[in-house]
Design a protein around this motif. Structure first.
Motif, PDB file in Angstrom:
ATOM      1  N   LEU A  97      -1.529  14.366  21.483  1.00  0.00           N
ATOM      2  CA  LEU A  97      -0.593  13.246  21.612  1.00  0.00           C
ATOM      3  C   LEU A  97      -0.145  13.086  23.068  1.00  0.00           C
ATOM      4  O   LEU A  97      -0.184  11.980  23.621  1.00  0.00           O
ATOM      5  N   THR A 145       8.151  15.238  18.509  1.00  0.00           N
ATOM      6  CA  THR A 145       7.394  14.511  19.531  1.00  0.00           C
ATOM      7  C   THR A 145       6.729  13.283  18.922  1.00  0.00           C
ATOM      8  O   THR A 145       6.693  12.215  19.537  1.00  0.00           O
ATOM      9  N   ARG A 146       6.239  13.424  17.707  1.00  0.00           N
ATOM     10  CA  ARG A 146       5.656  12.256  17.020  1.00  0.00           C
ATOM     11  C   ARG A 146       6.719  11.190  16.785  1.00  0.00           C
ATOM     12  O   ARG A 146       6.484  10.000  17.004  1.00  0.00           O
ATOM     13  N   GLU A 147       7.916  11.615  16.372  1.00  0.00           N
ATOM     14  CA  GLU A 147       9.022  10.673  16.148  1.00  0.00           C
ATOM     15  C   GLU A 147       9.457  10.017  17.458  1.00  0.00           C
ATOM     16  O   GLU A 147       9.822   8.844  17.479  1.00  0.00           O
ATOM     17  N   ALA A 160       7.527   9.521  20.220  1.00  0.00           N
ATOM     18  CA  ALA A 160       6.474   8.691  20.815  1.00  0.00           C
ATOM     19  C   ALA A 160       6.194   7.406  20.038  1.00  0.00           C
ATOM     20  O   ALA A 160       5.871   6.383  20.652  1.00  0.00           O
ATOM     21  N   ALA A 161       6.300   7.438  18.734  1.00  0.00           N
ATOM     22  CA  ALA A 161       5.903   6.274  17.917  1.00  0.00           C
ATOM     23  C   ALA A 161       6.568   4.962  18.363  1.00  0.00           C
ATOM     24  O   ALA A 161       5.873   3.971  18.585  1.00  0.00           O
ATOM     25  N   GLN A 163      -0.336   5.778  17.770  1.00  0.00           N
ATOM     26  CA  GLN A 163       0.249   5.520  16.455  1.00  0.00           C
ATOM     27  C   GLN A 163      -0.415   6.365  15.376  1.00  0.00           C
ATOM     28  O   GLN A 163       0.251   6.878  14.475  1.00  0.00           O
ATOM     29  N   CYS A 202       0.841   9.846  15.728  1.00  0.00           N
ATOM     30  CA  CYS A 202       2.241   9.921  15.318  1.00  0.00           C
ATOM     31  C   CYS A 202       2.402   9.846  13.802  1.00  0.00           C
ATOM     32  O   CYS A 202       3.386  10.345  13.254  1.00  0.00           O
ATOM     33  N   SER A 203       1.445   9.240  13.137  1.00  0.00           N
ATOM     34  CA  SER A 203       1.576   9.040  11.691  1.00  0.00           C
ATOM     35  C   SER A 203       0.812  10.073  10.858  1.00  0.00           C
ATOM     36  O   SER A 203       0.868  10.027   9.638  1.00  0.00           O
TER      37      SER A 203
END
Length: 141
Positions: free
Chosen positions: A35, A108-110, A112-113, A123, A126-127
């Motif tokens: 990511l 980090t996913r939350e 960056a999205a 995306q 992130c998902s």
């Protein structure tokens, strides 16, 4: 003063450095690294990256504890609830040398999205959660 592994260059003006500490063999660390690499690849004028991979929880925890000493007070309260942190631990280093913790792979996913809504690969990363198949990959800087 925080002692960092050798090789960490001074911040570059007008850029943010996304930093990761994690295990050499870890599906969550690999996912976080992918990511961060995609964020840097798609935004090279704004972001650079730096990685620190280790083999043991003791080494990772000791390193993350040093990083947490530099956090602002409100983040120290949040991230000092336990020794070390999950792997990976991801933070942003700003051009003035200050840092801001993001947290682990999920945080980090939350983070960056919403920042990269038009980047399909970001995306997708992130998902999706890390795959156990990624355990068979060695993380390298």
């Amino acid at each position: 003063m925080t002692r960092l592994p050798s090789g960490l260059a001074p911040p570059i003006p007008e850029m943010l450095r996304l930093c990761i500490s994690g295990f050499t063999v870890s599906h969550y660390t690999k996912h976080g690294k992918e990511l961060v690499e995609e964020i840097v690849k798609s935004n090279p004028e704004k972001y650079e990256s730096w990685f620190f991979f280790c083999f043991t929880a003791k080494e990772h925890g000791a390193f993350v504890n040093q990083i947490k000493l530099k956090l602002p007070s409100d983040q120290k309260e949040k991230f000092n609830v336990r020794d070390g942190w999950s792997a990976p631990f991801i933070w942003i280093e700003k051009e003035d040398g200050s840092i801001s913790a993001i947290g682990g792979c999920d945080e980090t996913r939350e983070w960056a999205a919403p920042l990269f809504p038009d980047n399909e690969l970001i995306q997708k990363l992130c998902s999706t959660k890390p795959s156990l198949w990624d355990l068979f990959t060695i993380n390298r800087a």
